[in-house]
Design an enzyme around this catalytic site. Structure first.
Site, PDB file in Angstrom:
ATOM      1  N   HIS A  47      -5.588   0.193  31.146  1.00  0.00           N
ATOM      2  CA  HIS A  47      -5.144  -1.040  31.783  1.00  0.00           C
ATOM      3  C   HIS A  47      -4.026  -0.693  32.760  1.00  0.00           C
ATOM      4  O   HIS A  47      -2.871  -0.515  32.367  1.00  0.00           O
ATOM      5  CB  HIS A  47      -4.655  -2.011  30.703  1.00  0.00           C
TER       6      HIS A  47
ATOM      7  N   ASP B   4     -11.903  -7.813  32.187  1.00  0.00           N
ATOM      8  CA  ASP B   4     -10.992  -8.850  31.704  1.00  0.00           C
ATOM      9  C   ASP B   4     -11.665 -10.226  31.662  1.00  0.00           C
ATOM     10  O   ASP B   4     -12.130 -10.731  32.682  1.00  0.00           O
ATOM     11  CB  ASP B   4      -9.773  -8.947  32.614  1.00  0.00           C
TER      12      ASP B   4
ATOM     13  N   HIS C 126      -8.843  -6.946  37.904  1.00  0.00           N
ATOM     14  CA  HIS C 126      -9.880  -7.985  37.950  1.00  0.00           C
ATOM     15  C   HIS C 126     -10.831  -7.826  39.133  1.00  0.00           C
ATOM     16  O   HIS C 126     -11.648  -8.713  39.394  1.00  0.00           O
ATOM     17  CB  HIS C 126      -9.271  -9.399  37.982  1.00  0.00           C
TER      18      HIS C 126
ATOM     19  N   HIS D  78      -7.477  -4.537  34.439  1.00  0.00           N
ATOM     20  CA  HIS D  78      -6.219  -5.133  34.903  1.00  0.00           C
ATOM     21  C   HIS D  78      -6.288  -5.757  36.288  1.00  0.00           C
ATOM     22  O   HIS D  78      -5.778  -6.848  36.488  1.00  0.00           O
ATOM     23  CB  HIS D  78      -5.049  -4.150  34.865  1.00  0.00           C
TER      24      HIS D  78
ATOM     25  N   ASN E  55      -0.889  -5.701  29.315  1.00  0.00           N
ATOM     26  CA  ASN E  55       0.475  -6.214  29.433  1.00  0.00           C
ATOM     27  C   ASN E  55       0.628  -7.671  28.990  1.00  0.00           C
ATOM     28  O   ASN E  55       1.741  -8.121  28.728  1.00  0.00           O
ATOM     29  CB  ASN E  55       0.970  -6.074  30.878  1.00  0.00           C
ATOM     30  N   HIS E  56      -0.476  -8.440  28.876  1.00  0.00           N
ATOM     31  CA  HIS E  56      -0.373  -9.840  28.465  1.00  0.00           C
ATOM     32  C   HIS E  56      -0.645 -10.053  26.982  1.00  0.00           C
ATOM     33  O   HIS E  56      -0.763 -11.206  26.539  1.00  0.00           O
ATOM     34  CB  HIS E  56      -1.346 -10.700  29.277  1.00  0.00           C
TER      35      HIS E  56
ATOM     36  N   GLU F 247      -7.297  -9.790  26.997  1.00  0.00           N
ATOM     37  CA  GLU F 247      -5.890 -10.185  27.058  1.00  0.00           C
ATOM     38  C   GLU F 247      -5.636 -11.418  27.921  1.00  0.00           C
ATOM     39  O   GLU F 247      -4.532 -11.949  27.919  1.00  0.00           O
ATOM     40  CB  GLU F 247      -5.033  -9.026  27.552  1.00  0.00           C
ATOM     41  N   ASN F 248      -6.642 -11.901  28.649  1.00  0.00           N
ATOM     42  CA  ASN F 248      -6.495 -13.127  29.440  1.00  0.00           C
ATOM     43  C   ASN F 248      -7.470 -14.210  29.002  1.00  0.00           C
ATOM     44  O   ASN F 248      -7.716 -15.156  29.745  1.00  0.00           O
ATOM     45  CB  ASN F 248      -6.731 -12.829  30.923  1.00  0.00           C
TER      46      ASN F 248
END
Length: 258
Positions: A147, A8, A174, A172, A67-68, A39-40
């Site tokens: 994830h 991530d 991290h 997910h 999810n983000h 996604e982050n």
């Protein structure tokens, strides 16, 4: 083939680390394909088209998510287009985007777990079964970014797909895990790659912001951390038939980045 999977990417510090580290890493390791979870990468939560294009310019070939992915709604048109940016395959069928893409002969699939994270998505195991059935003649190289929160669910996915895909890499949490291995059927597996984000943080976020939330129970904005950045990835090496013959952690660190 050599496939580099990057954990991530967290905000601007993570993107700058990719810019600094990835080009030389690709050259030095002879990397053919680069897959990154993005996604982050926009402000620490979500993804935007500009940020996606920035990551592509640094040498990323495909961007997975989780999810983000809906946190920055301007990404929706890109998800609906031809860009190699994917949302989890097992989201409900009418949501925007696609759950897989193909780059340089590698099918890249994004899946999301249900244990401790999201019980509203479809079963990721059965979703992957359906995809492999629909493909009829699957490509030789398939990488799944799973994830998910629970290491047990991620290890289970590796064993479930052993011999049917090239690799199952977890994202997910991290926090990178030390269980990278090639399973008996030729599938590379690791519970979590880790992140590309500030080392002096709590999973990429400013540690004081996170501590305040734990101590008060009051939701507050979490800023991206600062300082030197850790770059976590895994390198999967395959044979001509798409079976993994090796997986190794590739971890680097930058000097302090704002």
């Amino acid at each position: 083939m050599k496939i580099l999977c990057i954990g991530d990417i967290i905000g601007k510090p993570g993107r700058r680390a990719v810019m600094e580290i990835l080009p030389a890493l690709k050259l030095g390791l002879g990397v053919d394909v680069v897959i990154a979870n993005g996604e982050n990468s926009a402000g620490g939560i979500g993804l935007t088209p500009d940020v996606a294009e920035e990551l592509f310019s640094y040498g990323v070939d495909a961007i997975t998510s989780g999810n983000h992915i809906w946190s920055q709604m301007e990404i929706l048109p890109m998800l609906e287009g031809d860009a190699p940016v994917v949302r989890p395959l097992n989201f409900p069928p009418d949501v925007p985007g696609k759950g897989y893409t193909s780059v340089k002969g590698v099918l890249v699939v994004s899946l999301m777990g249900r244990t401790f994270i999201n019980n509203l998505v479809d079963c990721p195991f059965r979703a992957m079964d359906r995809l492999l059935d629909e493909l009829k003649t699957p490509p030789k190289h398939i990488i799944v970014d799973f994830h998910a929160e629970a290491t047990s669910e991620k290890q289970a996915m590796g064993w479930y797909l052993d011999g049917r895909v090239t690799g199952v890499v977890g994202t997910h949490t991290h926090v990178g895990t030390v269980d990278a291995r090639v399973l008996p059927g030729g599938t590379a597996s690791v519970s979590d790659i880790g992140m590309v984000g500030p080392w002096e943080s709590i999973i990429g976020d400013n540690k004081d912001d996170v501590l305040k939330r734990f101590l008060t129970g009051i939701p507050n904005r979490l800023a991206v951390g600062k300082g030197r950045v850790t770059f976590n990835s895994v390198l999967i090496t395959t044979d001509a038939g798409g079976r993994a013959i090796g997986i190794e952690r590739v971890d680097r660190e930058t000097a302090a980045l704002a």
